[in-house]
Design a protein around this motif. Sequence first.
Motif, short mmCIF file in Angstrom:
data_model
loop_
_atom_site.label_atom_id
_atom_site.label_comp_id
_atom_site.label_asym_id
_atom_site.label_seq_id
_atom_site.Cartn_x
_atom_site.Cartn_y
_atom_site.Cartn_z
N HIS A 180 -15.66 32.70 -25.05
CA HIS A 180 -15.39 31.29 -25.28
C HIS A 180 -16.14 30.47 -24.24
N GLY A 181 -16.95 29.53 -24.72
CA GLY A 181 -17.78 28.73 -23.83
C GLY A 181 -16.98 27.97 -22.79
N GLY A 182 -15.81 27.51 -23.18
CA GLY A 182 -15.04 26.69 -22.25
C GLY A 182 -14.09 27.50 -21.40
N HIS A 193 -7.99 19.97 -22.55
CA HIS A 193 -9.29 19.97 -21.89
C HIS A 193 -9.37 18.90 -20.81
N LEU A 197 -7.72 22.77 -18.58
CA LEU A 197 -7.56 23.70 -19.69
C LEU A 197 -6.75 24.94 -19.30
#
Lengths: 302, 430
Positions: free
Chosen positions: A184-186, A207, A211
């Motif tokens: 997951h990029g975030g 976010h 997060l």
Amino acid sequence: MRKMNRRQFLEIAAAGGSLLLLRPFRSTARAVASLDHTTSVWVVHGTDIPRMLETGIERMGGWSSFFTPGQKVTLKPNIAWASTPEQGANTNPTLVGACVAACRAAGCTEPIVCENTCSPSEQAFRMSGIAEAVKKAGGRLYALKDKDYRTTELPKAKILKKADIAADVLDCACLINMPVAKVHGGAGLTISLKNWMGAVKDRGAWHRTGLHQCIADFSTRIKPSLIIVDATRILVTNGPRGPGKLEYPDQLVFGRDPVAVDAYTATLFNKDPFAIPYIKIAHEMGLGCGDLSKVNVKHLHV
Amino acid sequence: MTANLEQDGASDAGFALRHAFRRRWIRILVRGSSFTVAVVLAMQILPWRQTAALLPRLSPFLALCSAIAARSASRAFVLTALPVFLLALARGRWFCATLCPTWVLANTASRLRPGARSRFSSWPRFGQVLAVIGLGGAVGGYPLFLWLDPLSLFNGFFSTLPRPATLAALAPASGLILVLLLSLYRPHVWCMRLCPLGATQDFLGQMGRCVKNRMFPRSARDPADPPPPCPAPVVGRRFFLLAIGGFLAAFAVRRFRSVSPSPCIRPPGAVNENLFVGLCTRCGNCLRACRYRILHFDFGSSGLAGLGTPAIQITPGYCNEWCNDCTQVCPVGAIQPLTLEAKRNVAIGTAVVEKSRCIAWRDGQSCMVCQEFCPYNAIRAVESGGANCPVVDDEMCRGCGACESQCPAFPDKAITVRGIQQRAAKPLAV
């Protein structure tokens, strides 16, 4: 030093005794958390998904240990994206279908499957193959709308004090978290703890405010009866949406402790669990055990 | 004059047809069914969405103007408009009372107040003026009055329906409503004196008669007949002056540029901006087709020339990668039909990250929601301040706005899409 009289002795003894009485409670709480059936993680290897599911559930104590016939069961798979089963962005439809069918066989009239999708729900449900699988198995799949949430307090949370959570996730006898494991990029990885972002209305707030802390906070309130992680194929690049590179561990990970389950699954990506901030935070908040040296991981092959 | 023509054509099928049309029930049947079909097509409730373009494509006014402006004509358009064109040459305004749904509505409205005096015959023929100016404008690349075509107005009314009833959403419907109000106020004035499609048919009818009179002079057949009074010359000095006026106006209109700094995002498949604003008939077919409700009636962000054209406003939806509906319904080819594959490879805009608003760049938060939602893997992560931060890959970005629609930055989005001249994007890997 003055000699202690009887009264003083009794006072100190009572105080100490009551302290001792307090301790067992805390240590019992800890003991419960360290009991085999909560912290152990069952990893079932294989390719026949319905059989893997059956084996895993059997080892976890059978369906009867999760709900009794007639009770309400809610499944929360990851159906976020308009993406095909082969691309690995959503939970495997065979697994969801098999689980719905198994719940029905175990006496649940109509298992509920719900998701706050990222792609338009109709596309995500259709392309993921889950709409068809759930329909065939006799469950009810629906996309969460504004009316389906209930504002809920999370008293033990640090940041996420309040959230609009899917009512069916809040009110059910048996809650099954059924994420797919992928990068997951975030968040780094998304496994079971992060999967709950698909059961709340306002993801953006997580976010904005932090997060990782919010992901951990959510699990102070929502504790699934059962977690089944789909690691039959894992997306290792371009997550969470893909398309990206896939690897095929051919595993289903079963457990009750979300932190332990996520920690084990993180190793499939060759990652140290505590390198994923939310796993570390959740571990430190006592939501489960992320220290794999203390988790009883058992492997089975079918 | 008309009586003469009717006697001449007594033997042909056209006469039989018109004779039949005198029967009331046949009239009602034909008009009723064509009106129903028009509504069904405009509502786009058939599984074949493309059929929504059929009705406006019948209009020879739209066909002529758009073909001249675009310097090309699509085969589909020629095939649909040609029969109407030819019949107008032979019969003038046959289309109005037979097929035109706006006529049905305007005529009904006109009859609601039988006491109102029409006096339309005392009005000048504005429709012809509009049509000629429009033709002149078309030569200059901007046909001025395509949006007054009654078939566009009719379809425009239906483009409003799926939207919440805000003032902006009602704008495309206002044309037809104004026509109806006008018909209540001055019965029949719209159809007889203002409608450019009606006027075009008048022109064509006049032209047809001129040609007919010249090829078959009545005197040759019956020397006793006096030569027919020649209708006023169709292409006279006034025609030229108006056309030149239209030609100049086409350039003048486009000088009123927009105040907004970034260009509009046009629907995928839109032709270049200059031609797009001219060709677009404001029929609202694309607005209606848009499932994600991101196409909106533009209120001047693309200048005076672009007033009422469709423009994409991202939030809350975005231009979905599995949808090409709007490209299928444009009657004039302002939006070219694209296959799903072609649509997925056209860039309609480009996303720009504003670092001062981005919660990853500015606050070091774990976010990357833009990357998460990007259907084309056009956002890369770079490490900065301990968090992944987004960077847009301009070659991959299609400007669909998935990122903008989901960006959690508040109150202003940190990633926004700017309109660009549409171009092919780098093909998708995998």
